[in-house]
Design a protein around this motif. Structure first.
Motif, PDB file in Angstrom:
ATOM      1  N   LEU A 132      37.117  -4.240 -18.447  1.00 51.96           N
ATOM      2  CA  LEU A 132      36.208  -3.099 -18.381  1.00 51.96           C
ATOM      3  C   LEU A 132      36.145  -2.375 -19.719  1.00 51.96           C
ATOM      4  O   LEU A 132      35.066  -1.961 -20.176  1.00 51.96           O
ATOM      5  N   GLY A 133      37.318  -2.235 -20.381  1.00 56.23           N
ATOM      6  CA  GLY A 133      37.343  -1.557 -21.671  1.00 56.23           C
ATOM      7  C   GLY A 133      36.538  -2.286 -22.732  1.00 56.23           C
ATOM      8  O   GLY A 133      35.781  -1.671 -23.484  1.00 56.23           O
ATOM      9  N   VAL A 134      36.680  -3.618 -22.777  1.00 55.71           N
ATOM     10  CA  VAL A 134      35.915  -4.400 -23.760  1.00 55.71           C
ATOM     11  C   VAL A 134      34.421  -4.303 -23.455  1.00 55.71           C
ATOM     12  O   VAL A 134      33.587  -4.167 -24.362  1.00 55.71           O
ATOM     13  N   ALA A 135      34.069  -4.335 -22.168  1.00 55.48           N
ATOM     14  CA  ALA A 135      32.656  -4.244 -21.800  1.00 55.48           C
ATOM     15  C   ALA A 135      32.078  -2.885 -22.177  1.00 55.48           C
ATOM     16  O   ALA A 135      30.979  -2.792 -22.754  1.00 55.48           O
ATOM     17  N   VAL A 136      32.819  -1.805 -21.871  1.00 56.19           N
ATOM     18  CA  VAL A 136      32.341  -0.460 -22.206  1.00 56.19           C
ATOM     19  C   VAL A 136      32.237  -0.290 -23.710  1.00 56.19           C
ATOM     20  O   VAL A 136      31.271   0.295 -24.233  1.00 56.19           O
ATOM     21  N   LEU A 137      33.219  -0.834 -24.435  1.00 58.12           N
ATOM     22  CA  LEU A 137      33.197  -0.744 -25.898  1.00 58.12           C
ATOM     23  C   LEU A 137      31.972  -1.458 -26.462  1.00 58.12           C
ATOM     24  O   LEU A 137      31.289  -0.932 -27.351  1.00 58.12           O
ATOM     25  N   ALA A 174      39.474  -5.592 -30.865  1.00 60.60           N
ATOM     26  CA  ALA A 174      39.453  -6.771 -30.003  1.00 60.60           C
ATOM     27  C   ALA A 174      40.388  -7.857 -30.530  1.00 60.60           C
ATOM     28  O   ALA A 174      41.117  -8.496 -29.763  1.00 60.60           O
ATOM     29  N   LEU A 175      40.388  -8.063 -31.854  1.00 55.32           N
ATOM     30  CA  LEU A 175      41.297  -9.047 -32.438  1.00 55.32           C
ATOM     31  C   LEU A 175      42.749  -8.649 -32.229  1.00 55.32           C
ATOM     32  O   LEU A 175      43.601  -9.474 -31.864  1.00 55.32           O
ATOM     33  N   ALA A 207      43.486 -12.204 -20.463  1.00 58.45           N
ATOM     34  CA  ALA A 207      42.853 -11.046 -21.093  1.00 58.45           C
ATOM     35  C   ALA A 207      42.787 -11.208 -22.606  1.00 58.45           C
ATOM     36  O   ALA A 207      41.811 -10.794 -23.244  1.00 58.45           O
ATOM     37  N   SER A 208      43.821 -11.809 -23.193  1.00 61.50           N
ATOM     38  CA  SER A 208      43.800 -12.023 -24.647  1.00 61.50           C
ATOM     39  C   SER A 208      42.670 -12.977 -25.031  1.00 61.50           C
ATOM     40  O   SER A 208      41.998 -12.788 -26.054  1.00 61.50           O
ATOM     41  N   GLN A 209      42.442 -14.002 -24.211  1.00 58.08           N
ATOM     42  CA  GLN A 209      41.343 -14.937 -24.481  1.00 58.08           C
ATOM     43  C   GLN A 209      39.994 -14.240 -24.379  1.00 58.08           C
ATOM     44  O   GLN A 209      39.084 -14.498 -25.177  1.00 58.08           O
ATOM     45  N   PHE A 210      39.869 -13.345 -23.416  1.00 56.65           N
ATOM     46  CA  PHE A 210      38.626 -12.589 -23.264  1.00 56.65           C
ATOM     47  C   PHE A 210      38.392 -11.692 -24.472  1.00 56.65           C
ATOM     48  O   PHE A 210      37.267 -11.600 -24.999  1.00 56.65           O
ATOM     49  N   ALA A 211      39.456 -11.013 -24.922  1.00 56.35           N
ATOM     50  CA  ALA A 211      39.330 -10.120 -26.075  1.00 56.35           C
ATOM     51  C   ALA A 211      38.944 -10.905 -27.324  1.00 56.35           C
ATOM     52  O   ALA A 211      38.080 -10.470 -28.107  1.00 56.35           O
ATOM     53  N   TRP A 212      39.546 -12.069 -27.521  1.00 59.37           N
ATOM     54  CA  TRP A 212      39.214 -12.861 -28.705  1.00 59.37           C
ATOM     55  C   TRP A 212      37.800 -13.430 -28.623  1.00 59.37           C
ATOM     56  O   TRP A 212      37.113 -13.529 -29.646  1.00 59.37           O
ATOM     57  N   ALA A 213      37.368 -13.817 -27.435  1.00 62.36           N
ATOM     58  CA  ALA A 213      35.994 -14.293 -27.307  1.00 62.36           C
ATOM     59  C   ALA A 213      35.000 -13.188 -27.640  1.00 62.36           C
ATOM     60  O   ALA A 213      33.974 -13.417 -28.297  1.00 62.36           O
ATOM     61  N   ALA A 214      35.299 -11.948 -27.219  1.00 62.15           N
ATOM     62  CA  ALA A 214      34.427 -10.814 -27.546  1.00 62.15           C
ATOM     63  C   ALA A 214      34.491 -10.474 -29.029  1.00 62.15           C
ATOM     64  O   ALA A 214      33.528  -9.944 -29.599  1.00 62.15           O
ATOM     65  N   ALA A 215      35.621 -10.784 -29.672  1.00 62.71           N
ATOM     66  CA  ALA A 215      35.776 -10.445 -31.085  1.00 62.71           C
ATOM     67  C   ALA A 215      34.854 -11.258 -31.981  1.00 62.71           C
ATOM     68  O   ALA A 215      34.451 -10.784 -33.059  1.00 62.71           O
TER      69      ALA A 215
END
Length: 326
Positions: free
Chosen positions: A56-61, A92-93, A110-118
């Motif tokens: 949710l945080g990555v999406a809102v960001l 994100a990284l 979650a780490s994979q999701f954050a890196w994909a968004a990065a």
């Protein structure tokens, strides 16, 4: 009574074995079928609250960055613009790197999701830097070069992150970067070249599939599905976006190659992509080249028959493909 017990009873009654031999057979089979000692297999952890909050945080960001572009971008100076995109990219990284050090499956997902968004966030940061500061002579009049640089940076980052964490989301980020790079290469001439972009994407995707089939690119199933789709898209793009009849044969050839590869390699993903490409190419080709002769109703009838045939083919091949998948 089980089949084994029934067989033992018949053998005893026939005088082939005695009760002692039957008891030893029962003991042997019971020991052979018993589960091997050792720790129980790990059960995949369900998504927890912290993992969901990170998503949710990555999406809102990301939505915040998009809203900033739409509402207040023109009011910001150059450095605040870079910070507005670069800070979420760095976050994100960093979040992906920190979560990757934890053992829980949810944190690693979650780490994979954050890196994909990065990957797109870093690409956006580079684009803003090039647009605002125009380093290395990449001025705004040469936007084709800027787009190509951004695509190369995105690809390089996606490759590094995949090498560090070869997971499905990193494969998706890698595929998206290759798609972006292919379109950037197609944009290099004075006018956008759909054949150049499509053929470049086909080459990239075939190379990725070759790496997957030789075990050098994992996870294999995700790589097969994603890059088979990209092969189909790349083969479809030249003939049906540029309107060149000669290029349409690329789509039909690629569809045939995907279908043959699906049978040979036992891959339902190849079959699915090949059927989808063949169906799309046939429908588009009918409307583009024969609509005046056949008329739209006849073209729709042919298209519907092709779709039904494709579904029947998939239903027929699916069980055997699943059994033969290596």
């Amino acid at each position: 009574m089980t089949e084994a017990e029934e067989a033992l009873r018949r053998w005893i009654e026939a005088g082939l074995i005695d009760e002692a031999t039957a008891a030893r057979i029962r003991a042997f089979e019971a020991a052979r079928s018993a589960p091997a000692p050792g720790p129980a297999p790990a059960v995949a952890e369900r998504p927890g609250l912290i993992e969901v909050l990170l998503y949710l945080g990555v999406a809102v960001l990301s939505v915040g960055v998009i809203a900033l572009f739409g509402q207040s971008w023109s009011e910001l100076a150059s450095f605040p613009r870079v910070l507005a995109v670069g800070t979420p990219a760095a976050f994100a990284l960093l979040a992906g790197a920190l979560l990757r050090t934890l053992d829980e499956p949810g944190y690693r997902r979650a780490s994979q999701f954050a890196w994909a968004a990065a990957v797109p966030l870093v690409a956006g940061t580079v684009a803003v830097i090039l647009n605002e500061y125009q380093p290395l002579g990449l001025d705004n009049d040469n936007d084709r070069a800027q787009i190509l640089v951004v695509a190369l940076v995105a690809l390089a980052l996606a490759l590094v992150l995949w090498a560090m964490s070869p997971a499905t989301l990193q494969v998706i980020a890698l595929g998206g970067s290759l798609l972006f790079l292919a379109q950037a290469i197609g944009n290099w001439p004075d006018e956008f070249s759909a054949p150049l972009a499509g053929c470049t994407l086909v080459v990239f995707s075939i190379a990725s599939l070759a790496l997957a089939e030789t075990g050098r690119m994992v996870p294999r199933d995700a790589t097969r599905l994603l890059f088979a789709i990209l092969v189909a898209f790349g083969a479809y793009q030249p003939g049906f976006e540029s309107g060149g009849t000669a290029w349409e044969f690329l789509a039909f050839g690629a569809a045939a190659a995907l279908l043959v590869s699906g049978v040979v390699r036992g891959s339902f993903a190849y079959i699915l992509a090949g059927v989808a490409l063949l169906f799309g190419a046939l429908v588009r080709g009918i409307f583009q080249n024969f609509s005046d002769q056949l008329g739209a109703p006849v073209a729709l009838i042919i298209s519907g028959a092709l779709l039904i045939g494709a579904v029947l083919l998939l239903a027929r091949l699916a069980p055997s493909l699943r059994k033969s998948t290596p």
